[in-house]
Design a protein around this motif. Structure first.
Motif, PDB file in Angstrom:
ATOM      1  N   PHE A 200       0.987  -1.131   0.035  1.00 26.72           N
ATOM      2  CA  PHE A 200      -0.087   0.036  -0.002  1.00 26.72           C
ATOM      3  C   PHE A 200       0.879   1.225  -0.118  1.00 26.72           C
ATOM      4  CE2 PHE A 200      -2.878  -3.201   1.290  1.00 26.72           C
ATOM      5  CZ  PHE A 200      -3.967  -2.748   1.066  1.00 26.72           C
ATOM      6  N   LEU A 201       0.328   2.224  -0.730  1.00 25.52           N
ATOM      7  CA  LEU A 201       1.004   3.562  -0.669  1.00 25.52           C
ATOM      8  C   LEU A 201       0.310   4.638   0.039  1.00 25.52           C
ATOM      9  CD1 LEU A 201       3.046   5.642  -2.372  1.00 25.52           C
ATOM     10  CD2 LEU A 201       1.082   5.889  -3.810  1.00 25.52           C
ATOM     11  N   ILE A 202       1.108   5.146   1.046  1.00 26.92           N
ATOM     12  CA  ILE A 202       0.385   6.292   1.654  1.00 26.92           C
ATOM     13  C   ILE A 202       1.029   7.690   1.199  1.00 26.92           C
ATOM     14  CG2 ILE A 202       0.279   7.351   3.982  1.00 26.92           C
ATOM     15  CD1 ILE A 202       0.303   4.913   5.466  1.00 26.92           C
ATOM     16  N   THR A 203       0.238   8.556   0.959  1.00 25.33           N
ATOM     17  CA  THR A 203       0.986   9.845   0.662  1.00 25.33           C
ATOM     18  C   THR A 203       0.083  10.865   1.340  1.00 25.33           C
ATOM     19  OG1 THR A 203       1.560  11.566  -1.061  1.00 25.33           O
ATOM     20  CG2 THR A 203      -0.481  10.134  -1.526  1.00 25.33           C
ATOM     21  N   SER A 280       5.179   6.967   1.521  1.00 28.46           N
ATOM     22  CA  SER A 280       5.627   5.892   2.340  1.00 28.46           C
ATOM     23  C   SER A 280       4.881   4.596   1.521  1.00 28.46           C
ATOM     24  CB  SER A 280       5.227   5.801   3.814  1.00 28.46           C
ATOM     25  OG  SER A 280       5.837   4.716   4.404  1.00 28.46           O
ATOM     26  N   VAL A 281       5.383   3.571   1.447  1.00 29.78           N
ATOM     27  CA  VAL A 281       4.934   2.253   0.932  1.00 29.78           C
ATOM     28  C   VAL A 281       5.087   1.388   2.139  1.00 29.78           C
ATOM     29  CG1 VAL A 281       5.232   0.499  -0.659  1.00 29.78           C
ATOM     30  CG2 VAL A 281       5.471   2.821  -1.401  1.00 29.78           C
ATOM     31  N   TYR A 282       3.804   0.433   2.422  1.00 28.34           N
ATOM     32  CA  TYR A 282       4.331  -0.669   3.408  1.00 28.34           C
ATOM     33  C   TYR A 282       3.394  -1.593   3.149  1.00 28.34           C
ATOM     34  CZ  TYR A 282      -0.580   0.874   4.319  1.00 28.34           C
ATOM     35  OH  TYR A 282      -1.983   1.237   3.994  1.00 28.34           O
ATOM     36  N   THR A 283       3.608  -2.736   3.960  1.00 21.95           N
ATOM     37  CA  THR A 283       2.736  -4.015   3.934  1.00 21.95           C
ATOM     38  C   THR A 283       2.171  -4.394   5.317  1.00 21.95           C
ATOM     39  OG1 THR A 283       4.809  -5.294   4.340  1.00 21.95           O
ATOM     40  CG2 THR A 283       4.444  -5.149   2.452  1.00 21.95           C
ATOM     41  N   PHE A 284       1.193  -5.201   5.293  1.00 17.70           N
ATOM     42  CA  PHE A 284       0.411  -5.472   6.335  1.00 17.70           C
ATOM     43  C   PHE A 284       1.147  -6.330   7.408  1.00 17.70           C
ATOM     44  CE2 PHE A 284      -2.693  -2.752   4.968  1.00 17.70           C
ATOM     45  CZ  PHE A 284      -3.634  -3.226   4.624  1.00 17.70           C
ATOM     46  N   ARG A 285       1.235  -6.281   8.731  1.00 16.89           N
ATOM     47  CA  ARG A 285       1.549  -7.299   9.556  1.00 16.89           C
ATOM     48  C   ARG A 285       0.424  -7.471  10.657  1.00 16.89           C
ATOM     49  NH1 ARG A 285       5.746  -4.829   7.511  1.00 16.89           N
ATOM     50  NH2 ARG A 285       7.546  -6.102   6.966  1.00 16.89           N
ATOM     51  N   CYS A 286       0.036  -8.585  10.952  1.00 20.06           N
ATOM     52  CA  CYS A 286      -1.068  -8.888  12.013  1.00 20.06           C
ATOM     53  C   CYS A 286      -0.387  -9.841  12.999  1.00 20.06           C
ATOM     54  CB  CYS A 286      -2.475  -9.262  11.499  1.00 20.06           C
ATOM     55  SG  CYS A 286      -3.137  -8.068  10.463  1.00 20.06           S
ATOM     56  N   ARG A 287       0.176  -9.592  14.066  1.00 21.44           N
ATOM     57  CA  ARG A 287       1.067 -10.445  14.534  1.00 21.44           C
ATOM     58  C   ARG A 287       1.639  -9.646  16.136  1.00 21.44           C
ATOM     59  NH1 ARG A 287       6.882 -10.350  11.254  1.00 21.44           N
ATOM     60  NH2 ARG A 287       7.306  -8.237  11.764  1.00 21.44           N
ATOM     61  N   ARG A 288       2.078 -10.578  17.011  1.00 20.06           N
ATOM     62  CA  ARG A 288       2.446 -10.163  18.386  1.00 20.06           C
ATOM     63  C   ARG A 288       3.456 -11.190  18.737  1.00 20.06           C
ATOM     64  NH1 ARG A 288       0.388 -13.482  22.268  1.00 20.06           N
ATOM     65  NH2 ARG A 288      -1.393 -14.358  22.170  1.00 20.06           N
ATOM     66  N   ILE A 289       4.159 -10.709  19.906  1.00 19.09           N
ATOM     67  CA  ILE A 289       4.947 -11.481  20.579  1.00 19.09           C
ATOM     68  C   ILE A 289       4.261 -12.306  21.612  1.00 19.09           C
ATOM     69  CG2 ILE A 289       7.127 -10.248  20.278  1.00 19.09           C
ATOM     70  CD1 ILE A 289       6.849  -8.974  23.095  1.00 19.09           C
ATOM     71  N   GLU A 290       4.818 -13.388  22.032  1.00 22.72           N
ATOM     72  CA  GLU A 290       3.986 -14.487  23.065  1.00 22.72           C
ATOM     73  C   GLU A 290       3.578 -13.709  24.266  1.00 22.72           C
ATOM     74  OE1 GLU A 290       4.378 -19.052  25.068  1.00 22.72           O
ATOM     75  OE2 GLU A 290       6.043 -18.120  24.011  1.00 22.72           O
ATOM     76  N   LYS A 291       4.494 -13.131  24.864  1.00 24.08           N
ATOM     77  CA  LYS A 291       4.063 -12.544  26.012  1.00 24.08           C
ATOM     78  C   LYS A 291       4.718 -10.880  26.082  1.00 24.08           C
ATOM     79  CE  LYS A 291       6.488 -15.184  29.081  1.00 24.08           C
ATOM     80  NZ  LYS A 291       7.159 -15.466  30.269  1.00 24.08           N
ATOM     81  N   PHE A 292       4.167 -10.054  26.909  1.00 23.77           N
ATOM     82  CA  PHE A 292       4.395  -8.628  26.953  1.00 23.77           C
ATOM     83  C   PHE A 292       5.277  -8.436  28.027  1.00 23.77           C
ATOM     84  CE2 PHE A 292       0.387  -7.354  24.465  1.00 23.77           C
ATOM     85  CZ  PHE A 292       0.758  -8.228  23.378  1.00 23.77           C
ATOM     86  N   ARG A 293       5.315  -9.237  28.998  1.00 26.84           N
ATOM     87  CA  ARG A 293       6.068  -8.958  30.439  1.00 26.84           C
ATOM     88  C   ARG A 293       7.111 -10.079  30.117  1.00 26.84           C
ATOM     89  NH1 ARG A 293       5.198  -9.540  36.816  1.00 26.84           N
ATOM     90  NH2 ARG A 293       7.463  -8.810  37.416  1.00 26.84           N
ATOM     91  N   HIS A 294       8.515  -9.610  30.505  1.00 23.56           N
ATOM     92  CA  HIS A 294       9.481 -10.642  30.411  1.00 23.56           C
ATOM     93  C   HIS A 294      10.380 -10.148  31.766  1.00 23.56           C
ATOM     94  CE1 HIS A 294       8.921 -12.645  26.871  1.00 23.56           C
ATOM     95  NE2 HIS A 294       8.362 -11.753  26.524  1.00 23.56           N
TER      96      HIS A 294
END
Length: 547
Positions: A200-203, A280-294
């Motif tokens: 996708f292109l953002i301007t 700007s040109v970007y691609t989608f990401r739909c993800r997370r790390i397993e835990k937010f507290r380490h």
């Protein structure tokens, strides 16, 4: 684009090498600044490290949702954002060359803040930087976190500066250093989820235009071959345009200014007068790390989770991360809660962000159909939606950000009796108009700590970390650590006058009912009758001190 820079780089303060700090925030973007400001206003000393010396370039996260604005109001900057931003509650869906339908995200009156405003991220960060300075945050620009060494009592960091490296130790480290997080990489924490191939292109385009200040989303418009287009109005006559390019697009070629100009001209028509401000040109990401507290490290915002931009879920989710963690960490540092409370950050924010990821993934699948069958289904839905109400909920041009309801939180106290409606434990507070001593007021201004600054225009009377809303006439009922706000249907000195009945209506409350709010304005518990022992027990549970 407005030119705004942080103060010039300053060397680390004398004695900084080896110094120990209560909290260090890594990352000076919107989420890191929000977390630092929240903690500072709760009396916590904070050091913020960032490798840059300017606010973000380009509009980036522009859609600030109602809940984020309410959080920023509590932090003293919401009103400024509202005054500068472009308010919108309405969206329009278009298919090919015609409008399909429009929708209203906030059809009812009686709210201090709208469903959304559009405001470039560089303005949001500018306002947060200024508020952080006033609150006493130790802002260190051009101090890049180069290495970390976690330990049981803290985290030792190495900060690179133009004058060379130095070490410092954080009792608690907040990693808000973005999608390319140095800290996440150092801990070797992988993402799980999907990476989409479509580009996708953002301007950002500066122009005088007659488009209304609403969210307009085109599926397969005649002026753009190959996908969808999104249009948003921003302050300063800046318009944000997103063009779907397809998975085979060459990102470097697509960023060519003349190529972008041709796309915009095809959309606006012959003779359109505009200037391109950012690409700007970007691609989608739909993800997370397993835990937010380490251990003693917490991940917030894009460092922890990533979603597609359709739906305005990324930045708003990061603001809610900061809102969720700030009061808990402050309570632990003040000694009123044990460290076990901090585990609830994962328990609450992981389900909330999983919901965001699910909705964002579904939006992406609808916007970018992967095969002929998926495209036929999407186009049929759009054709039906133009004529039939039942089909409109099936249209997914980006399910727009909504605040998380922490229904399964271990900090909630279950209802003691059935409630017919209202806000259950775990839900964020809903605002409503009121009167205080004859003056116009808002409910959320009385269910907030720290209280907003006088410049925000709110008469905040709540004085404790937790706030109890009682639908009764004022009476002596002190409960340690809990401020009480009385709500009445008639004007009574010392009470919040629910002159429209919207407070009682939105909370499904009757005389004698009571509702306990956490410091982040989520409902902790509610009762059909007031009992100080029940309230104290619910407060203890919300602090992780027992069930």
């Amino acid at each position: 684009m407005p030119s705004y820079a942080y103060p010039a780089y300053a060397p680390a303060p004398r004695g900084a090498s080896g110094a120990r700090h209560k909290v260090v925030v890594a990352g000076g973007g919107m989420v890191g600044l929000t977390a630092a400001l929240d903690l500072a206003r709760r009396g916590v000393a904070v050091v913020l490290l960032d490798e840059d010396t300017t606010v973000s370039t380009g509009s980036r996260a522009i859609c600030m949702a109602k809940r984020s604005l309410e959080i920023y109001h509590r932090l003293g900057v919401g009103r400024r954002m509202l005054d500068k931003g472009v308010t919108w509650n309405t969206g329009e869906v278009l298919f090919r060359d015609r409008a399909v339908y429009s929708f209203d995200l906030l059809p009812e009156a009686g709210h201090q803040y709208p469903a959304f405003i559009n405001l470039q991220q560089y303005y949001v960060e500018e306002y947060l930087v200024e508020a952080c300075r006033v609150a006493g945050v130790d802002l260190r620009w051009a101090h890049r976190v180069a290495a970390i060494a976690p330990g049981p009592e803290g985290v030792t960091l190495t900060a690179e500066t133009p004058d060379g490296p130095y070490a410092l130790t954080a009792e608690w480290l907040l990693a808000a250093d973005g999608a390319r997080s140095t800290i996440r990489t150092a801990l070797d924490l992988p993402f799980t989820g999907q990476v989409f191939n479509d580009r996708f292109l953002i301007t950002d385009v500066v122009m005088q235009a007659e488009f209304p200040p609403i969210r307009r989303f085109w599926f397969d418009p005649p002026f753009h071959d190959g996908g969808s287009v999104l249009l948003h109005r921003q302050p300063d006559h800046v318009w944000r345009i997103d063009f779907q390019l397809g998975r085979d697009a060459d990102p470097e070629a697509e960023k060519d200014k003349e190529r972008v100009r041709a796309r915009v001209a095809a959309m606006l028509g012959p003779g359109a007068d505009f200037e391109i401000e950012w690409i700007s040109v970007y691609t989608f990401r739909c993800r997370r790390i397993e835990k937010f507290r380490h251990g003693r490290i917490f991940f917030l915002g894009d460092a922890a989770h990533q979603v597609s931009p359709f739906g305005a879920r990324g930045g708003n989710a990061g603001v809610q991360d900061a809102d969720n963690l700030g009061w808990k960490l402050a309570a632990v540092l003040a000694g009123v809660a044990g460290e076990a409370l901090l585990d609830s950050y994962d328990a609450e924010r992981i389900p909330a962000n999983d919901e965001n990821i699910l909705n964002s993934t579904r939006s992406t699948d609808f916007i970018t159909p992967k095969n002929d069958a998926a495209r036929a289904y999407r186009d049929a839905v759009l054709e039906l939606a133009a004529r039939h109400e039942f089909a409109r909920p099936l249209v997914n041009s980006g399910r727009l950000s909504r605040p998380a309801v922490l229904a399964a939180s271990p900090l909630n106290t279950p209802d003691d009796a059935p409630w017919a409606g209202g806000l259950p434990p775990g839900a964020p507070a809903v605002d409503a108009p009121a009167r205080w001593d004859g003056r116009e007021a808002w409910l959320l201004g009385h269910v907030a700590l720290p209280p907003p600054s006088p410049a925000s225009g709110t008469a905040c009377v709540a004085g404790g970390d937790f706030v109890l809303l009682r639908f009764a006439s004022p009476e002596p009922a002190a409960i340690g650590g809990i401020a009480t706000v009385f709500v009445t249907s008639v004007p009574i000195p010392g009470a919040l006058h629910d002159h429209t009945g919207l407070i009682a209506g939105r909370y499904a409350a009757a005389p004698g009912d009571a509702i306990l709010f956490r410091p982040d304005q989520h409902v902790a518990a509610r009762w059909n009758r007031f009992d100080p022992t029940f309230v104290a027990a619910a407060r203890d549970r919300a602090l992780g001190r027992g069930a």
